[in-house]
Design an enzyme around this catalytic site. Structure first.
Site, PDB file in Angstrom:
ATOM      1  N   LEU A  83     -11.330  39.015  51.792  1.00 47.88           N
ATOM      2  CA  LEU A  83     -11.005  37.793  52.031  1.00 47.88           C
ATOM      3  C   LEU A  83     -11.125  37.105  53.132  1.00 47.88           C
ATOM      4  O   LEU A  83     -11.849  36.141  53.617  1.00 47.88           O
ATOM      5  CB  LEU A  83      -9.629  37.607  51.569  1.00 47.88           C
ATOM      6  CG  LEU A  83      -9.339  37.269  50.146  1.00 47.88           C
ATOM      7  CD1 LEU A  83      -9.535  38.479  49.260  1.00 47.88           C
ATOM      8  CD2 LEU A  83      -7.793  36.672  49.780  1.00 47.88           C
ATOM      9  N   HIS A 118      -2.434  33.781  57.290  1.00 52.14           N
ATOM     10  CA  HIS A 118      -2.316  35.195  57.360  1.00 52.14           C
ATOM     11  C   HIS A 118      -3.267  35.664  58.709  1.00 52.14           C
ATOM     12  O   HIS A 118      -2.721  36.442  59.529  1.00 52.14           O
ATOM     13  CB  HIS A 118      -2.632  35.967  56.337  1.00 52.14           C
ATOM     14  CG  HIS A 118      -2.530  37.486  56.125  1.00 52.14           C
ATOM     15  ND1 HIS A 118      -1.464  38.192  55.694  1.00 52.14           N
ATOM     16  CD2 HIS A 118      -3.474  38.338  56.724  1.00 52.14           C
ATOM     17  CE1 HIS A 118      -1.713  39.455  55.910  1.00 52.14           C
ATOM     18  NE2 HIS A 118      -2.857  39.557  56.644  1.00 52.14           N
ATOM     19  N   GLU A 119      -4.162  35.291  58.536  1.00 52.75           N
ATOM     20  CA  GLU A 119      -5.317  35.781  59.544  1.00 52.75           C
ATOM     21  C   GLU A 119      -5.199  35.306  60.890  1.00 52.75           C
ATOM     22  O   GLU A 119      -5.243  36.091  61.796  1.00 52.75           O
ATOM     23  CB  GLU A 119      -6.721  35.557  59.201  1.00 52.75           C
ATOM     24  CG  GLU A 119      -7.197  36.292  57.985  1.00 52.75           C
ATOM     25  CD  GLU A 119      -7.078  37.684  57.740  1.00 52.75           C
ATOM     26  OE1 GLU A 119      -6.977  38.339  58.852  1.00 52.75           O
ATOM     27  OE2 GLU A 119      -7.245  38.202  56.773  1.00 52.75           O
ATOM     28  N   TRP A 174       4.186  46.422  57.483  1.00 52.97           N
ATOM     29  CA  TRP A 174       4.449  48.079  57.204  1.00 52.97           C
ATOM     30  C   TRP A 174       3.743  48.621  58.424  1.00 52.97           C
ATOM     31  O   TRP A 174       3.820  49.804  58.241  1.00 52.97           O
ATOM     32  CB  TRP A 174       3.797  48.259  55.861  1.00 52.97           C
ATOM     33  CG  TRP A 174       2.457  47.685  55.679  1.00 52.97           C
ATOM     34  CD1 TRP A 174       1.213  48.586  55.902  1.00 52.97           C
ATOM     35  CD2 TRP A 174       2.075  46.706  54.978  1.00 52.97           C
ATOM     36  NE1 TRP A 174       0.055  47.895  55.627  1.00 52.97           N
ATOM     37  CE2 TRP A 174       0.654  46.567  55.030  1.00 52.97           C
ATOM     38  CE3 TRP A 174       2.868  45.572  54.529  1.00 52.97           C
ATOM     39  CZ2 TRP A 174      -0.229  45.303  54.778  1.00 52.97           C
ATOM     40  CZ3 TRP A 174       2.082  44.380  54.245  1.00 52.97           C
ATOM     41  CH2 TRP A 174       0.634  44.312  54.267  1.00 52.97           C
ATOM     42  N   ASP A 209      -0.895  33.308  47.242  1.00 52.82           N
ATOM     43  CA  ASP A 209      -0.806  32.384  48.083  1.00 52.82           C
ATOM     44  C   ASP A 209       0.566  31.441  47.733  1.00 52.82           C
ATOM     45  O   ASP A 209       1.227  31.025  48.839  1.00 52.82           O
ATOM     46  CB  ASP A 209      -2.104  31.217  48.183  1.00 52.82           C
ATOM     47  CG  ASP A 209      -3.180  31.703  49.144  1.00 52.82           C
ATOM     48  OD1 ASP A 209      -3.368  32.972  49.399  1.00 52.82           O
ATOM     49  OD2 ASP A 209      -3.861  30.851  49.100  1.00 52.82           O
TER      50      ASP A 209
END
Length: 328
Positions: free
Chosen positions: A195, A236-237, A248, A298
């Site tokens: 993605l 996110h990016e 994590w 999303d």
């Protein structure tokens, strides 16, 4: 308190996949089918470059040390009257067919999503469970403005993330002043069902720095692909670009350097139901899966934490590794 241990697995290249066949496609092959599962191999990729490049490792260690120091002494340079840092964005659209040439309206919709998500004005922020409301960041004091759009047609039908060919003037579009602009490359398709991906501060040369996102996952509206059609891949990016790891760590149950995110054994997918308890070190913990740095759909993502906000502010502060973004 979560320990500062680079050796435990810091991530180099943040990359989100939708978990399809990982074999690299070559130019001329048919694009891969879209999938419903988000996967991100960023942790392994960052480890690999830090293992091979001592200079990059030293830079990242220095950035982490600076971040730790700045957490309790944030002095963000004031770009806007209220102290908000406004980051100028350059979209580099590399397309094959005309339908992949993402229109201006969708690019602006992505800027709008980033501003809502980073400003905590997104419509679903109220979905934060009561357990996590005390650690919710609220406004991160980071905003984004569209500075320029560069477009180029290419014969490439699928791109390999680790090659970065979309960032070369000969095969794609060269970065625009990457020390002063957030460059986001939009490509028609990436191998492995990726993605998007991003580089963390200090890990790569300026010419390759920035974010890459596959066209179906940029912005909102017509042309986007569910369940990643609300612009959260960029949220996110860009988080990675501003020094936020996955929740994590590297292989699971490792630190993400934010003390207010529960330890996580690994990513969560789809549309989980709260409470979602998972085990790390023999202890069952409720997961903060609605955080932007997880892998859920999303529509589930809705918040950053206060410590994540502090990490991002440290990066764009006057002495931070991305201070140049304020100087335009």
């Amino acid at each position: 308190m979560k320990k500062f241990l680079l050796g435990a697995g810091i991530i180099f290249l943040a990359s989100c996949n939708n978990d399809v066949n990982s074999a690299a496609e070559q130019p001329g092959e048919q694009p891969q089918q879209l999938s419903s599962k988000r996967v991100c191999p960023s942790d392994l990729m960052r480890d690999e470059i830090l293992r091979k490049d001592p200079a990059a490792r030293a830079r990242v260690e220095a950035i982490e040390a600076l971040t730790e120091k700045r957490i309790n002494d944030i002095k963000v340079g004031k770009v806007l009257p209220d102290g908000t840092v406004e980051i100028p964005v350059v979209f580099n659209v590399v397309y094959n067919t005309s339908s992949e040439n993402v229109p201006d309206a969708r690019l602006q919709s992505q800027i709008d999503v980033l501003n809502k998500d980073y400003g905590a004005t997104n419509s679903n922020i109220g979905n934060t469970p009561a357990e996590f409301v005390p650690v919710k960041a609220g406004d991160t004091k980071i905003r984004f403005t569209l500075a320029k759009v560069v477009r180029k047609q290419s014969s490439t039908t699928s791109w390999n993330p680790d090659e970065n060919k979309m960032k070369s003037a000969s095969t794609g579009i060269a970065a625009t002043s990457p020390d002063n602009y957030l460059n986001i490359w939009i490509v028609n398709n990436m191998s492995g069902g990726t993605l998007g991906y991003a580089y963390y501060p200090g890990t790569i040369t300026a010419a390759l720095d920035g974010v890459v996102i596959a066209a179906p996952y940029i912005g909102t509206g017509s042309g986007t692909a569910a369940p990643y059609n609300l612009g959260r891949t960029a949220t996110h990016e860009v988080g990675h670009y501003l020094n936020l790891p996955h929740l994590w760590g590297n292989t699971g149950c490792q630190t993400d350097y934010s003390d207010d995110t529960p330890l996580s054994p690994g990513p969560n997918y789809g549309v989980p139901t709260y409470p979602l308890n998972r085990v790390c070190g023999g202890v069952s913990r409720s997961q903060i899966f609605m955080n932007y740095m997880d892998y859920v759909d999303d529509k589930v993502m809705c918040m950053f934490t206060a410590n994540q906000k502090q990490r991002m502010q440290a990066v764009v502060s006057a002495s931070g590794p991305r201070a140049g973004l304020r100087l335009y």
